[in-house]
Write an enzyme that holds these catalytic residues in place. Structure first.
Site, PDB file in Angstrom:
ATOM      1  N   GLU A 131      -2.337   7.897   0.920  1.00 17.53           N
ATOM      2  CA  GLU A 131      -1.379   8.558   1.801  1.00 17.53           C
ATOM      3  C   GLU A 131      -0.333   9.201   0.883  1.00 17.53           C
ATOM      4  OE1 GLU A 131       0.635   6.031   4.663  1.00 17.53           O
ATOM      5  OE2 GLU A 131       1.769   7.771   5.364  1.00 17.53           O
TER       6      GLU A 131
ATOM      7  N   ARG B 177      -7.773  -6.506  -3.360  1.00 17.98           N
ATOM      8  CA  ARG B 177      -6.729  -5.706  -4.008  1.00 17.98           C
ATOM      9  C   ARG B 177      -6.447  -6.259  -5.386  1.00 17.98           C
ATOM     10  NH1 ARG B 177      -3.641  -2.973   0.012  1.00 17.98           N
ATOM     11  NH2 ARG B 177      -1.991  -2.416  -1.410  1.00 17.98           N
TER      12      ARG B 177
ATOM     13  N   LYS C 141       3.859   0.470  -2.744  1.00 20.37           N
ATOM     14  CA  LYS C 141       4.715   1.646  -2.824  1.00 20.37           C
ATOM     15  C   LYS C 141       6.097   1.357  -2.263  1.00 20.37           C
ATOM     16  CE  LYS C 141       1.201   4.450  -1.489  1.00 20.37           C
ATOM     17  NZ  LYS C 141       0.718   5.406  -0.539  1.00 20.37           N
TER      18      LYS C 141
END
Ligand code: ATP
Ligand code: MG
Length: 552
Positions: free
Chosen positions: A37, A262, A272
């Site tokens: 994103e 992850r 982020k």
């Protein structure tokens, strides 16, 4: 890719792709995508996903797209789009197509109409709170919306009116009609579209309604003909919805989602949102601060892209969460830099040394190898004169036992040059050692001294030609392994994450080294020229020391 990179290990995704192809479940060529994103900068966690998606595609003769999942216009910006593309290239990958979910808005809208016409989606007038409270919980089923039984034709005209801007933000949403009692909460009539009058960084004001992530993501995969949609484990519970959406629209392909763990890295944060908080609070100097685990930060710090790729290969791909120590990454960086970085002489915290018996005509220009194992790196001239700098740490007035470096009356070899003896110690007004007066054994250039052994070798810089430099040495950003779990992440910061050596002296050849160049400062570590350097002052970032010194 360089020779130092590890041979691929046989992880479960690699195996799955191989079997899919062998057993004809998937037709070659395979297609993957990396779907960020554009709402921030990439970090080392993203590198794991990038290496996996691009690596698998390349290995099996397929293609990987770079797709921007840009469905939240509030937080997204073209600045991030460009930075992300630049970072992926820096990591060493080139994508088949640059794609944007926003390019599919029209197609996605058509898919939504297909669901509506099939009686599989409806316009709901409940507000966000009502929708949330009617969703039920892990132990209780949800409640059907009073608007759930609207007819397909009513839903179609309401949805068209939503697009035409006839309703206020939040007044209506489009939901899939699946099962409010489904054990998987993601299937309890998930939201597909919401009204938001926000300009989008690419589509501007063309749309006042935007599709939600889950709806957009899988259908974008289908539009692009992705065969293997690789994502992180938190999306495992979304997979039934991913499959449901693809099965219930006229999708051009049937991608399959596979989840992996992850990357979790100790003593830092890889989210982020949390990284943004560090920037906003000013505890780091921006997204590219060399202490940041962002790709920009790693790059400015001097970590080679190849080391990031090796690291991602070595940690492997599993379905089990595991914490990885930052040291594992540093090992990859040291391996790479040891092979590739040229050697230079630099002194971080200097003391002046005066050579009392070096006549001007004896001051030679030495030729020193740039790399001890790689003659292809050549040699460089290194000047000498009667004054030089040595590291304050390399001298002890009252040495501990077995001290091999310089001490009053003791001898030491200057790296690549002569043996010197310390004859006199001069103190400054502050009581610190200000200068050492030493004598040179002129007969020791390139040979051992007569009749005695000199064990210690120290680095030095010729004061007559040296360049002044600022050296920034970094340590772990956080003092605890898992700062994200702390009630106050900011309280867990390592107060000593940055040490500045303002008075460093580096050899003359570094005066013109370009920003981004990584060098080994002999006996100290690997250092990278920082873009803050100017003609008066070189600035260096310590990439990593020669060995692990992090106190556990
Ligand atoms: P963040 O929480 O840092 O914002 P994100 O997952 O929301 O991360 P995206 O831009 O949506 O960020 O992620 C793009 C891709 O990178 C996704 O497929 C995501 O699963 C993957 N990714 C993000 N963080 C990690 C990580 N720590 N390890 C592996 N893959 C990751
Ligand atoms: Mg995300």
């Amino acid at each position: 890719m360089s020779d130092s990179e590890a041979a691929p290990a046989n992880h479960f995704i690699r195996q799955k792709v191989r079997e899919d192809l062998e057993q004809g479940r998937v037709e070659a060529p395979i297609r993957t995508r990396f779907p960020p994103e554009p709402n921030g900068y990439l970090h080392i966690g993203h590198a794991k996903s990038i290496c996996l998606n691009f690596g698998i595609a390349a290995e099996f003769g397929g293609e990987c797209n770079l797709r921007f999942d840009d469905t939240n216009p509030e937080k997204e910006d073209t600045e991030y789009v460009e930075a992300i593309a630049d970072d992926v290239r820096w990591l060493g990958f080139e994508w088949a197509n640059t794609c944007f979910a926003s390019d599919y808005f029209e197609q996605l809208y058509a898919f939504a109409l297909q669901l509506i016409d099939a009686g599989l989606a409806y316009v709901d007038d409940q507000d966000a709170d009502a929708i949330r409270s009617n969703r039920g919980s892990l132990t209780e089923p949800g409640q059907n919306s009073p608007y759930r039984e609207r007819s397909p034709s009513e839903n179609r005209s309401l949805f068209e009116a939503m697009r035409a801007g006839e309703f206020a933000d939040g007044e209506k949403v489009l939901r899939a009609k699946i099962d409010m009692a489904a054990p998987n909460i993601n299937l309890r009539d998930p939201l597909l579209y919401r009204i938001r009058r926000v300009a989008h960084h690419r589509t501007g004001d063309a749309w006042c309604l935007y599709p939600l992530y889950d709806f957009t993501h899988g259908l974008s995969d289908a539009i692009e003909g992705v065969t293997h949609s690789l994502c992180t484990l938190e999306f495992a519970d979304h997979r039934p919805l991913y499959d449901w959406l693809i099965a219930n629209v006229d999708a051009p392909a049937t991608p399959k989602q596979t989840e992996f763990a992850r990357l979790k890295l100790e003593h830092t944060v890889v989210s982020k949102r949390k990284l943004a908080a560090l920037v906003e609070h000013g505890v780091v100097n921006g997204w590219d601060d060399p202490r940041m685990p962002t790709l920009r930060g790693l790059r400015r710090r001097g970590y080679p892209a190849a080391a990031v790729r090796t690291f991602c290969e070595r940690i492997g791909v599993t379905r089990k969460d595991a914490w990885i120590d930052f040291e594992q990454f540093e090992v990859c960086a040291r391996d790479h830099l040891n092979q590739h970085a040229e050697r230079r002489l630099a002194v971080l915290d200097p003391i002046k040394v005066r050579l009392s018996n070096l006549p001007a005509e004896a001051a030679v220009t030495l030729s020193i190898a740039n790399h001890p194992q790689n003659p292809d790196c050549g040699e460089r001239p290194v000047s000498t004169s009667d004054t030089l700098w040595i590291e304050r740490d390399d001298f002890a007035e009252v040495p501990p036992s077995k001290w091999k470096r310089l001490k009053p009356g003791g001898e030491v070899r200057l790296r690549g040059a002569w043996v010197i003896r310390c004859d006199e110690v001069i103190h400054g007004d502050d009581g610190r050692v200000a200068e050492l007066v030493c004598s040179v054994d002129l007969d020791t250039l390139g040979k051992s001294p007569e009749g005695r052994k000199v064990k210690g070798v120290i680095h030095w810089v010729d004061a007559a030609t040296a360049c002044a430099a600022e050296v920034r040495a970094y340590d772990r950003l956080f003092a605890v392994p898992n700062p994200a779990a702390e009630a106050d992440m900011m309280a867990a910061l390592n107060p000593d994450s940055l040490t500045i050596y303002p008075d460093a002296q580096v050899e003359a050849s570094l005066a013109t080294a370009e920003a981004g160049t990584v060098l080994q400062f002999e006996r100290i570590g690997y250092f990278c020229v920082d873009p803050d350097s100017n003609d008066e002052r070189r600035v260096f970032n310590r990439t990593v020391g020669l060995r692990d010194t992090w106190a556990r």
